[in-house]
Design an enzyme around this catalytic site. Structure first.
Site, mmCIF file in Angstrom:
data_model
loop_
_atom_site.group_PDB
_atom_site.id
_atom_site.type_symbol
_atom_site.label_atom_id
_atom_site.label_comp_id
_atom_site.label_asym_id
_atom_site.label_seq_id
_atom_site.Cartn_x
_atom_site.Cartn_y
_atom_site.Cartn_z
ATOM 1 C CG HIS A 307 -2.056 0.923 1.167
ATOM 2 N ND1 HIS A 307 -1.968 2.275 1.409
ATOM 3 C CD2 HIS A 307 -3.329 0.688 0.808
ATOM 4 C CE1 HIS A 307 -3.151 2.821 1.233
ATOM 5 N NE2 HIS A 307 -4.005 1.884 0.862
ATOM 6 C CG ASP A 364 -8.457 -4.210 -2.952
ATOM 7 O OD1 ASP A 364 -7.676 -3.262 -3.152
ATOM 8 O OD2 ASP A 364 -9.696 -4.106 -3.039
HETATM 9 C C1 SDX Z 1 -6.261 0.026 -2.856
HETATM 10 O O1 SDX Z 1 -4.445 4.583 -1.957
HETATM 11 C C2 SDX Z 1 -5.404 3.950 -1.302
HETATM 12 O O2 SDX Z 1 -5.753 4.323 -0.252
HETATM 13 C C3 SDX Z 1 -5.937 2.712 -2.055
HETATM 14 C C4 SDX Z 1 -6.941 1.876 -1.257
HETATM 15 C C5 SDX Z 1 -8.222 2.669 -0.985
HETATM 16 O O3 SDX Z 1 -8.915 2.333 0.004
HETATM 17 O O4 SDX Z 1 -8.562 3.524 -1.855
HETATM 18 O O5 SDX Z 1 -6.377 1.440 -0.025
HETATM 19 C C6 SDX Z 1 -7.383 0.636 -2.055
HETATM 20 O O6 SDX Z 1 -6.112 0.377 -3.997
HETATM 21 C C7 SDX Z 1 -5.331 -0.946 -2.175
HETATM 22 C C8 SDX Z 1 -4.158 -1.411 -3.104
HETATM 23 C C9 SDX Z 1 -4.681 -2.528 -4.050
HETATM 24 N N1 SDX Z 1 -3.621 -2.894 -5.006
HETATM 25 C C10 SDX Z 1 -2.960 -4.091 -4.924
HETATM 26 O O7 SDX Z 1 -3.155 -4.931 -4.041
HETATM 27 C C11 SDX Z 1 -1.938 -4.319 -6.043
HETATM 28 C C12 SDX Z 1 -0.635 -4.911 -5.454
HETATM 29 N N2 SDX Z 1 0.075 -3.839 -4.716
HETATM 30 C C13 SDX Z 1 1.101 -3.111 -5.458
HETATM 31 O O8 SDX Z 1 0.828 -2.919 -6.806
HETATM 32 C C14 SDX Z 1 1.536 -1.852 -4.685
HETATM 33 O O9 SDX Z 1 1.802 -2.250 -3.399
HETATM 34 C C15 SDX Z 1 0.624 -0.634 -4.658
HETATM 35 C C16 SDX Z 1 0.182 -0.208 -6.014
HETATM 36 C C17 SDX Z 1 -0.573 -0.888 -3.802
HETATM 37 C C18 SDX Z 1 1.414 0.508 -3.992
HETATM 38 O O10 SDX Z 1 2.449 0.817 -4.863
HETATM 39 P P1 SDX Z 1 3.574 1.931 -4.519
HETATM 40 O O11 SDX Z 1 3.206 2.684 -3.305
HETATM 41 O O12 SDX Z 1 3.841 2.701 -5.765
HETATM 42 O O13 SDX Z 1 4.815 1.077 -4.116
HETATM 43 P P2 SDX Z 1 5.891 0.468 -5.133
HETATM 44 O O14 SDX Z 1 5.196 -0.197 -6.284
HETATM 45 O O15 SDX Z 1 6.881 1.535 -5.435
HETATM 46 O O16 SDX Z 1 6.552 -0.686 -4.248
HETATM 47 C C19 SDX Z 1 7.654 -0.419 -3.364
HETATM 48 C C20 SDX Z 1 8.429 -1.729 -3.328
HETATM 49 C C21 SDX Z 1 8.892 -2.202 -4.725
HETATM 50 O O17 SDX Z 1 10.051 -3.016 -4.546
HETATM 51 P P3 SDX Z 1 11.544 -2.349 -4.758
HETATM 52 O O18 SDX Z 1 11.511 -1.576 -6.074
HETATM 53 O O19 SDX Z 1 11.769 -1.469 -3.563
HETATM 54 O O20 SDX Z 1 12.479 -3.543 -4.816
HETATM 55 O O21 SDX Z 1 7.599 -2.798 -2.833
HETATM 56 C C22 SDX Z 1 7.440 -3.767 -3.865
HETATM 57 C C23 SDX Z 1 7.785 -3.100 -5.172
HETATM 58 O O22 SDX Z 1 8.212 -4.063 -6.124
HETATM 59 N N3 SDX Z 1 6.029 -4.180 -3.841
HETATM 60 C C24 SDX Z 1 5.612 -5.454 -3.987
HETATM 61 C C25 SDX Z 1 4.220 -5.410 -3.883
HETATM 62 N N4 SDX Z 1 3.816 -4.146 -3.693
HETATM 63 C C26 SDX Z 1 4.942 -3.395 -3.672
HETATM 64 N N5 SDX Z 1 6.305 -6.599 -4.179
HETATM 65 C C27 SDX Z 1 5.554 -7.731 -4.287
HETATM 66 N N6 SDX Z 1 4.218 -7.787 -4.191
HETATM 67 C C28 SDX Z 1 3.518 -6.637 -4.003
HETATM 68 N N7 SDX Z 1 2.185 -6.682 -3.901
#
Ligand code: SDX
Length: 430
Positions: A307, A364
């Protein structure tokens, strides 16, 4: 007012105010930055940028706190209803019994959609995704219920527009589900409350009456409350940005529904269940899934984890997990996906990769499993999220319109394209 300074290497300096919110969050006010220094800020994904001040919900990501108008989400999930929580978010306070009854009656009286709108469904194919239908039909409300921006501005009209939208989104959602399974639409009933009516319109049928189970109704009601608002997430920020052009509320909400559909946002709940089904059907081990999630060499995403704001367990996920366990026990459901989800969660929470990045289950992760137990198909999961989030979107649209005048949202950019060049006639281009 606290201040800070930008110091430049030519000894120039620029003083800026620091704004502090009621929970101690601080922001540098850069509203005069460009005209005084020629500089703008750059912040991909707005990870460090606040777009507005808001009094609607508060998220403390480090400590896993979520409050609606100051009230902890746990207390609302335990004691409130979705209609009461919607009133709290939109109008800013818990309603009196009289206010709640008036509001609830307005929702009841506005639950039908204009009969002519039903013809829209004639052209929609059964395989259409319900989120595509919902966004189209919500925008179509502005055809049948015209709300000139200036009209919607006055409270009496806003209250009606708000009640129409909150009430009719259920009807539109249920009709899009019925359309997808080729069953006749079931009209709303005035003797049913909000969540009961949604389930009634989705699952009742002339040939097979649907019996409302209070446990299922309560589980869905709590889930709608948990989804009702969440600061400036992608879809809420979209509603504000689109609404800042002074377009009507229906159209602004349509934009929010479109943004929510994305698999990185509200579409994740459908992706989670499809991910769990893939693990089950392909016999993947938890170890393989965790390795895939950590690897940068594939496009596997562990949906439902991570998140932008929560660097702790999402408090909503905690409550949804409890709801899943309670409902499954009550309905005596054997669902292998639950075991897989819990094993996956345990493995991820005990893995350094996830711990180092503060990756926890988000809202989710368990919501889709809960909807599956209620009998809601995967394609409708994000529609449930949209119904839940609607009061939050409306509250933000109203909060922006209540601060007159508000500015149209228009971010700047840093241009990185070709410098000055000139048109070359096609004959000279080889
Ligand atoms: C919702 O914003 C809100 O409030 C949203 C929400 C709401 O109520 O409106 O809470 C609802 O949308 C929840 C999120 C649902 N999405 C998912 O479950 C999709 C999976 N999650 C990821 O795509 C990600 O965690 C996000 C999109 C939720 C957040 O992305 P960020 O903040 O841009 O973080 P990032 O992608 O830059 O990740 C930081 C690091 C990375 O690794 P490094 O580059 O540091 O090596 O964490 C890793 C990412 O690769 N990472 C994950 C991961 N999520 C982040 N690695 C593996 N699995 C994951 N799910």
């Amino acid at each position: 007012m606290k201040k800070t300074k930008l110091l430049f290497d030519n000894n120039k300096e620029f003083e800026m105010n620091i704004f502090e919110g009621t929970e101690g969050e601080q922001a540098i006010d850069i509203s005069q930055l460009r005209q005084n220094t020629g500089l703008i800020t750059l912040d991909e994904g707005y990870q460090n940028t606040g777009s507005c001040k808001s009094a609607i919900s508060f998220v403390d990501g480090e400590n896993g706190i979520l409050r609606y108008r100051g009230i902890p989400i746990q207390e609302l999930a335990e004691n409130s209803t979705f209609v009461e929580t919607s009133y709290l978010l939109i109008y800013g306070y818990l309603p009196t019994q009289k206010e709640l009854k008036t509001f609830s009656n307005m929702l009841t009286e506005n639950s039908l959609i204009h009969e002519e709108m039903i013809h829209f469904f004639d052209g929609i194919p059964p395989h259409a995704h319900p989120m595509a239908i919902l966004s189209s039909m919500v925008n179509a409300l502005s055809i049948y219920y015209p709300t000139l921006y200036s009209e919607a501005f006055f409270s009496i009209t806003f209250d009606l527009v708000c009640a129409r939208l909150l009430s009719k989104i259920r009807t539109l959602a249920a009709y899009s589900y019925k359309n997808s399974i080729g069953e006749p639409f079931v009209y709303p009933r005035h003797d049913l409350k909000y969540t009961e009516n949604l389930l009634h319109m989705m699952f009742n049928s002339p040939v097979k009456p649907y019996t409302l189970d209070p446990e299922i109704v309560q589980a869905l009601r709590v889930s709608l409350i948990l989804h009702a608002d969440h600061e400036q997430n992608c879809s809420t920020a979209t509603v504000r940005l689109v609404g800042s052009s002074q377009v009507n509320l229906y159209t602004s909400i349509c934009a929010g529904i479109c943004a929510l559909w994305g698999p990185l946002h509200g579409g994740a709940n459908q992706q989670v269940v499809e991910m769990l089904e893939k693990i089950r059907d392909e016999g993947l081990t938890i170890k393989e899934v965790i390795e895939n999630a950590k690897s940068k060499d594939n496009n596997f995403v562990l949906y439902g984890f991570g998140h932008r704001v929560y660097k702790n367990y999402d408090p909503r996920a905690k409550i949804l997990k409890q709801l899943v366990e309670k409902l499954f026990n009550k309905l005596n459901i054997e669902e292998p996906l639950v075991e897989i989800a819990m094993e996956l969660e345990h493995a991820a929470l005990n893995d350094d990769y996830f711990a180092e990045r503060n990756l926890y289950p988000n809202v989710d992760y368990y919501s889709g499993i809960l909807y599956k137990a209620i009998g809601i198909p995967k394609e409708m999961f994000t529609v449930m999220f949209a119904i839940g989030r609607l009061p939050g979107w409306i509250a933000h649209w109203k909060e922006m319109h209540d601060t007159i005048p508000f500015k149209i949202g228009r971010p700047r950019q840093i241009y990185t394209g070709a410098t000055l060049s000139h048109y070359i006639p096609i004959e000279q281009r080889g």
